[in-house]
Design a protein around this motif. Structure first.
Motif, PDB file in Angstrom:
ATOM      1  N   ALA A  70       0.833  -1.204   0.000  1.00 57.38           N
ATOM      2  CA  ALA A  70       0.000   0.000   0.000  1.00 57.38           C
ATOM      3  C   ALA A  70       0.868   1.254   0.000  1.00 57.38           C
ATOM      4  N   TYR A  71       1.920   1.249   0.803  1.00 50.48           N
ATOM      5  CA  TYR A  71       2.813   2.410   0.850  1.00 50.48           C
ATOM      6  C   TYR A  71       3.508   2.612  -0.492  1.00 50.48           C
ATOM      7  N   ALA A  72       3.958   1.513  -1.089  1.00 49.95           N
ATOM      8  CA  ALA A  72       4.623   1.614  -2.389  1.00 49.95           C
ATOM      9  C   ALA A  72       3.683   2.216  -3.427  1.00 49.95           C
ATOM     10  N   GLN A  73       2.436   1.767  -3.439  1.00 44.95           N
ATOM     11  CA  GLN A  73       1.491   2.309  -4.415  1.00 44.95           C
ATOM     12  C   GLN A  73       1.241   3.791  -4.170  1.00 44.95           C
ATOM     13  N   HIS A  74       1.105   4.163  -2.899  1.00 48.78           N
ATOM     14  CA  HIS A  74       0.850   5.564  -2.573  1.00 48.78           C
ATOM     15  C   HIS A  74       2.005   6.453  -3.027  1.00 48.78           C
ATOM     16  N   MET A  75       3.230   6.060  -2.711  1.00 49.59           N
ATOM     17  CA  MET A  75       4.389   6.872  -3.063  1.00 49.59           C
ATOM     18  C   MET A  75       4.621   6.904  -4.567  1.00 49.59           C
ATOM     19  N   GLU A  76       4.440   5.771  -5.222  1.00 43.37           N
ATOM     20  CA  GLU A  76       4.630   5.728  -6.675  1.00 43.37           C
ATOM     21  C   GLU A  76       3.589   6.583  -7.387  1.00 43.37           C
ATOM     22  N   ALA A  77       2.380   6.621  -6.839  1.00 40.84           N
ATOM     23  CA  ALA A  77       1.344   7.461  -7.439  1.00 40.84           C
ATOM     24  C   ALA A  77       1.702   8.937  -7.308  1.00 40.84           C
ATOM     25  N   MET A  78       2.175   9.339  -6.135  1.00 37.57           N
ATOM     26  CA  MET A  78       2.523  10.749  -5.932  1.00 37.57           C
ATOM     27  C   MET A  78       3.727  11.158  -6.777  1.00 37.57           C
ATOM     28  N   THR A  79       4.779  10.341  -6.768  1.00 46.16           N
ATOM     29  CA  THR A  79       5.951  10.693  -7.572  1.00 46.16           C
ATOM     30  C   THR A  79       5.621  10.626  -9.060  1.00 46.16           C
ATOM     31  N   GLY A  80       4.735   9.713  -9.425  1.00 44.47           N
ATOM     32  CA  GLY A  80       4.334   9.623 -10.827  1.00 44.47           C
ATOM     33  C   GLY A  80       3.626  10.875 -11.306  1.00 44.47           C
ATOM     34  N   LEU A  81       2.772  11.444 -10.449  1.00 39.76           N
ATOM     35  CA  LEU A  81       2.096  12.691 -10.806  1.00 39.76           C
ATOM     36  C   LEU A  81       3.102  13.823 -10.988  1.00 39.76           C
ATOM     37  N   GLY A  82       4.081  13.875 -10.092  1.00 41.78           N
ATOM     38  CA  GLY A  82       5.072  14.933 -10.188  1.00 41.78           C
ATOM     39  C   GLY A  82       5.966  14.808 -11.407  1.00 41.78           C
ATOM     40  N   LEU A  83       6.336  13.573 -11.739  1.00 41.51           N
ATOM     41  CA  LEU A  83       7.292  13.357 -12.827  1.00 41.51           C
ATOM     42  C   LEU A  83       6.635  13.184 -14.191  1.00 41.51           C
ATOM     43  N   ALA A  84       5.325  13.187 -14.245  1.00 39.14           N
ATOM     44  CA  ALA A  84       4.634  12.958 -15.524  1.00 39.14           C
ATOM     45  C   ALA A  84       5.116  13.877 -16.645  1.00 39.14           C
ATOM     46  N   PRO A  85       5.380  15.171 -16.375  1.00 39.17           N
ATOM     47  CA  PRO A  85       5.826  16.042 -17.474  1.00 39.17           C
ATOM     48  C   PRO A  85       7.287  15.847 -17.879  1.00 39.17           C
ATOM     49  N   ALA A  86       8.042  15.038 -17.138  1.00 42.13           N
ATOM     50  CA  ALA A  86       9.485  14.937 -17.388  1.00 42.13           C
ATOM     51  C   ALA A  86       9.797  14.424 -18.785  1.00 42.13           C
ATOM     52  N   ASP A  87       8.961  13.532 -19.295  1.00 43.47           N
ATOM     53  CA  ASP A  87       9.197  12.959 -20.622  1.00 43.47           C
ATOM     54  C   ASP A  87       8.309  13.591 -21.689  1.00 43.47           C
ATOM     55  N   GLY A  88       7.682  14.697 -21.348  1.00 48.35           N
ATOM     56  CA  GLY A  88       6.793  15.357 -22.292  1.00 48.35           C
ATOM     57  C   GLY A  88       7.530  16.273 -23.250  1.00 48.35           C
ATOM     58  N   PRO A  89       6.781  17.058 -24.011  1.00 50.56           N
ATOM     59  CA  PRO A  89       7.396  17.972 -24.977  1.00 50.56           C
ATOM     60  C   PRO A  89       8.066  19.155 -24.289  1.00 50.56           C
ATOM     61  N   GLY A  90       8.880  19.859 -25.036  1.00 46.85           N
ATOM     62  CA  GLY A  90       9.532  21.052 -24.512  1.00 46.85           C
ATOM     63  C   GLY A  90      10.992  20.810 -24.194  1.00 46.85           C
ATOM     64  N   ASP A  91      11.719  21.903 -24.000  1.00 47.19           N
ATOM     65  CA  ASP A  91      13.122  21.772 -23.635  1.00 47.19           C
ATOM     66  C   ASP A  91      13.228  21.423 -22.152  1.00 47.19           C
ATOM     67  N   ALA A  92      14.456  21.190 -21.684  1.00 46.15           N
ATOM     68  CA  ALA A  92      14.651  20.750 -20.302  1.00 46.15           C
ATOM     69  C   ALA A  92      14.161  21.793 -19.305  1.00 46.15           C
ATOM     70  N   LEU A  93      14.364  23.071 -19.606  1.00 42.75           N
ATOM     71  CA  LEU A  93      13.919  24.128 -18.699  1.00 42.75           C
ATOM     72  C   LEU A  93      12.406  24.108 -18.542  1.00 42.75           C
ATOM     73  N   ASP A  94      11.695  23.948 -19.640  1.00 37.14           N
ATOM     74  CA  ASP A  94      10.237  23.918 -19.592  1.00 37.14           C
ATOM     75  C   ASP A  94       9.742  22.673 -18.863  1.00 37.14           C
ATOM     76  N   ARG A  95      10.380  21.537 -19.111  1.00 37.61           N
ATOM     77  CA  ARG A  95       9.965  20.304 -18.438  1.00 37.61           C
ATOM     78  C   ARG A  95      10.266  20.360 -16.946  1.00 37.61           C
ATOM     79  N   LEU A  96      11.388  20.971 -16.578  1.00 43.98           N
ATOM     80  CA  LEU A  96      11.702  21.147 -15.159  1.00 43.98           C
ATOM     81  C   LEU A  96      10.650  22.024 -14.495  1.00 43.98           C
ATOM     82  N   ARG A  97      10.275  23.100 -15.148  1.00 41.64           N
ATOM     83  CA  ARG A  97       9.244  23.993 -14.615  1.00 41.64           C
ATOM     84  C   ARG A  97       7.931  23.229 -14.398  1.00 41.64           C
ATOM     85  N   LYS A  98       7.571  22.398 -15.360  1.00 35.82           N
ATOM     86  CA  LYS A  98       6.313  21.650 -15.259  1.00 35.82           C
ATOM     87  C   LYS A  98       6.369  20.597 -14.154  1.00 35.82           C
ATOM     88  N   VAL A  99       7.519  19.950 -13.987  1.00 34.03           N
ATOM     89  CA  VAL A  99       7.665  18.951 -12.919  1.00 34.03           C
ATOM     90  C   VAL A  99       7.562  19.611 -11.549  1.00 34.03           C
TER      91      VAL A  99
END
Length: 217
Positions: A70-99
């Protein structure tokens, strides 16, 4: 048609055990989130998931195994929400801002997530499995943040060695943690807009990068 129906039934049978396991994890998180860690007894979890107590032992050897899942799922869900934009479009600065922004939005910074996190984090010193889960999810987020910081600084002509990038990632992660904890604890005093503005301003200062909303072209 009969053959297709039989195939559908077989697929359902294969998926059902995973669904029951997920129901147990969700029941555990719901009980902890609503009533605290002590409320998540085997009996209460079984009743919440509408299964027998014996079924819990079928999927998890011990209650501690279920708690860790349960803890693993909770933490993975939260970090997943935060990191979702990391592999998205834009340059590194824009992706960092979105994360940075995603890591303090209401999907992450809310009272339920804070209650769950606080309940689990109190057990990190005494439970090796929970500590290992915490370490794994923390490092996954921090390392991803470090990569984005490294790339963003390089893009702006200010490359840094790995040691400095690690230090900056730790600092930014600490800012994120502080803000989402306060946002979850005091949602009436810190709006999502406040949290996003604060995390971008702080990171902009720490990293000497144009991350603040006023810095956008």
């Amino acid at each position: 048609m009969p053959a297709a129906d039989a195939k559908d039934r077989r697929a359902f049978v294969r998926e059902a055990p995973d669904r029951r396991r997920q129901d147990l994890i969700e029941a555990t998180l719901a009980l902890i989130g609503e009533h605290g860690f002590e409320a998540a007894t085997v009996r209460a979890i079984a009743e919440r998931a509408n299964v027998t107590q014996g079924l819990i032992r079928h999927y998890f050897q011990t209650k501690d195994d279920l708690i860790c899942a349960a803890y693993a799922q909770h933490m993975e869900a939260m970090t997943g929400l935060g990191l979702a934009p990391a592999d998205g479009p834009g340059d590194a600065l824009d992706r960092l801002r979105k994360v940075l922004a995603a890591s303090v939005r209401a999907e992450v910074a809310n009272p339920r997530n804070l209650t769950l996190w606080a309940s689990f984090i109190a057990r990190v010193p005494a439970s090796d499995p929970i500590r290992q889960t915490h370490e794994r999810t923390y490092l996954a987020f921090r390392d991803a943040l470090q990569t984005l910081i490294t790339d963003a600084l390089a893009e702006t002509g200010c490359p840094v060695p790995a040691r400095d990038a690690r230090r900056l990632a730790i600092l930014c992660n600490a800012v994120i943690d502080g803000l989402w904890i306060e946002g979850g604890a005091l949602p009436d005093h810190l709006s999502e807009e406040d949290l996003v503005t604060l995390v971008l301003d702080a990171a902009s200062t720490l990293l000497s990068l144009p991350l603040s909303r006023g810095d956008r072209p």
